[in-house]
Design an enzyme around this catalytic site. Structure first.
Site, PDB file in Angstrom:
ATOM      1  N   ASP A  51       0.842  -1.207   0.000  1.00  0.00           N
ATOM      2  CA  ASP A  51       0.000   0.000   0.000  1.00  0.00           C
ATOM      3  C   ASP A  51       0.877   1.258   0.000  1.00  0.00           C
ATOM      4  OD1 ASP A  51       0.906  -0.178   2.578  1.00  0.00           O
ATOM      5  OD2 ASP A  51      -1.059  -0.167   3.530  1.00  0.00           O
ATOM      6  N   SER A  52       2.210   1.061   0.026  1.00  0.00           N
ATOM      7  CA  SER A  52       3.138   2.174  -0.201  1.00  0.00           C
ATOM      8  C   SER A  52       2.933   2.746  -1.609  1.00  0.00           C
ATOM      9  CB  SER A  52       4.587   1.728  -0.010  1.00  0.00           C
ATOM     10  OG  SER A  52       4.829   0.526  -0.726  1.00  0.00           O
ATOM     11  N   ASP A  90      -1.010  -6.141  -0.287  1.00  0.00           N
ATOM     12  CA  ASP A  90      -1.482  -5.513   0.946  1.00  0.00           C
ATOM     13  C   ASP A  90      -2.991  -5.345   0.932  1.00  0.00           C
ATOM     14  OD1 ASP A  90       0.456  -4.997   2.866  1.00  0.00           O
ATOM     15  OD2 ASP A  90       1.174  -3.190   1.843  1.00  0.00           O
ATOM     16  N   LYS A 120      -1.421  -9.510   2.714  1.00  0.00           N
ATOM     17  CA  LYS A 120      -0.728  -9.078   3.934  1.00  0.00           C
ATOM     18  C   LYS A 120      -1.632  -8.106   4.681  1.00  0.00           C
ATOM     19  CE  LYS A 120       3.041  -6.107   3.866  1.00  0.00           C
ATOM     20  NZ  LYS A 120       2.537  -4.938   4.616  1.00  0.00           N
ATOM     21  N   GLU A 122      -1.802  -5.600   8.483  1.00  0.00           N
ATOM     22  CA  GLU A 122      -1.013  -5.006   9.562  1.00  0.00           C
ATOM     23  C   GLU A 122      -1.691  -5.244  10.905  1.00  0.00           C
ATOM     24  OE1 GLU A 122      -0.243  -0.841   8.812  1.00  0.00           O
ATOM     25  OE2 GLU A 122       0.751  -1.271   6.902  1.00  0.00           O
ATOM     26  N   GLU A 189       8.799  -4.306  10.797  1.00  0.00           N
ATOM     27  CA  GLU A 189       9.229  -2.997  10.289  1.00  0.00           C
ATOM     28  C   GLU A 189       9.745  -2.115  11.415  1.00  0.00           C
ATOM     29  OE1 GLU A 189       6.547  -1.119   7.538  1.00  0.00           O
ATOM     30  OE2 GLU A 189       7.718   0.746   7.520  1.00  0.00           O
TER      31      GLU A 189
HETATM   32  O1  KIV Z   1       3.533  -1.148   1.675  1.00  0.00           O
HETATM   33  C1  KIV Z   1       4.726  -1.484   1.775  1.00  0.00           C
HETATM   34  O2  KIV Z   1       5.584  -1.129   0.973  1.00  0.00           O
HETATM   35  C2  KIV Z   1       5.103  -2.316   2.917  1.00  0.00           C
HETATM   36  C3  KIV Z   1       6.564  -2.579   3.121  1.00  0.00           C
HETATM   37  C4  KIV Z   1       7.220  -1.404   3.696  1.00  0.00           C
HETATM   38  C5  KIV Z   1       6.804  -3.788   3.934  1.00  0.00           C
HETATM   39  O3  KIV Z   1       4.274  -2.744   3.664  1.00  0.00           O
END
Ligand code: KIV
Length: 271
Positions: A51-52, A90, A120, A122, A189
């Protein structure tokens, strides 16, 4: 250690075997077909459609704005570029926190509409029921503990997490709960290296670190950071392998001056 070309397709089992055999796991983010294709050809084990994307693709300050539809668009583009890597996607903020039914519905959309291999999410105990429901439907889940950027407004800063005893204890307990629930791996992280070592050694499933030191079972970086696309971002944990910001700027400046000087296209570059 070079890339093991014998492995035709990386699965969740493959990366668990890598941990058991002491082979480190390489993971990078990817958000589109072209980079996913290059990273896959270069031998990356795991691609994360993070989600980055909200930050590096859309220019938002946080990861919160990205939607399920948007991550699905990115993930389906990535999948078309991949033949070997394991692709993890994500679950965006707001797509799994309300309740476990919503979490499962979001995970199912990702799996059906993208062809990705895992999701994934969180958090620890707070999202355990959701993780279990997704896992019960046969969808592999990667956990994410430590600095969890979807909670940035609760933390207030992006500094190192779990330096204090109470938070470290919670993290260790969350890691154990996620493993017991059936998660196949965990991202850690921005936590102290010695805490990441303790967690990694206490778990059977692999840990993938970002700013969590050398004792994790694998490492992940955001592609824009490691390729130097935005050189203003310089956290201590980042190793920048290229300076694409400079190289792309120079290439574009060169192109602009060639066009202005009527040097491009030349006789050989036209029909
Ligand atoms: O969204 C992302 O890029 C991440 C990484 C930093 C692990 O969750």
């Amino acid at each position: 250690m070079s890339v093991n070309k014998e492995i035709k397709k990386i699965t969740t089992n493959t990366i668990q075997k890598m941990k058991a055999n002491g082979e480190k796991i390489s993971m990078l983010t990817a958000y589109d077909f072209s980079f996913a294709r290059l990273f896959d050809m270069a031998g990356i084990d795991v691609l994360l459609v993070g989600d980055s994307a909200s930050n590096v693709m859309a220019g938002h300050e946080t990861t919160l704005p990205i939607t399920l539809d948007q991550i699905i668009y990115h993930a389906s583009s990535v999948i078309r570029g991949v033949s070997r890597s394991l692709v993890v996607v994500d679950l965006p903020f707001g797509s799994y926190q309300s309740n476990s039914r919503e979490a499962l519905a979001s995970a199912i959309r990702i799996m059906k509409e993208t062809g990705a291999h895992a999701v994934k999410l969180e958090g620890g105990e707070e999202v355990l029921e959701s993780a279990k429901r997704i896992l019960a439907a046969g969808v592999p889940v990667m956990g994410h503990l430590g600095l969890t950027p979807q909670s940035i407004y609760k933390f207030g800063t992006y500094t190192v997490r779990a330096k204090e005893e109470a938070e470290a204890e919670k993290l260790k307990n969350d890691a154990r709960l996620l493993q017991e629930a059936g998660c196949f791996a965990l991202v850690l992280e921005k936590i102290p290296a010695m805490l990441a070592k303790e967690v990694s050694e206490s778990l059977d499933i692999p840990t993938i670190g970002i700013g969590a030191g050398k004792y994790c079972d694998g490492q992940v970086l955001v592609m824009h950071d490691m390729l130097g696309i935005n050189t203003a971002f310089k956290p201590r944990f980042l190793r920048q392998y290229l300076n694409l910001e400079r190289q792309i700027t120079e290439a574009v400046q060169h192109y602009v001056s060639d066009v202005k000087a009527n040097d491009f296209p030349n006789e050989q570059e036209q029909y």
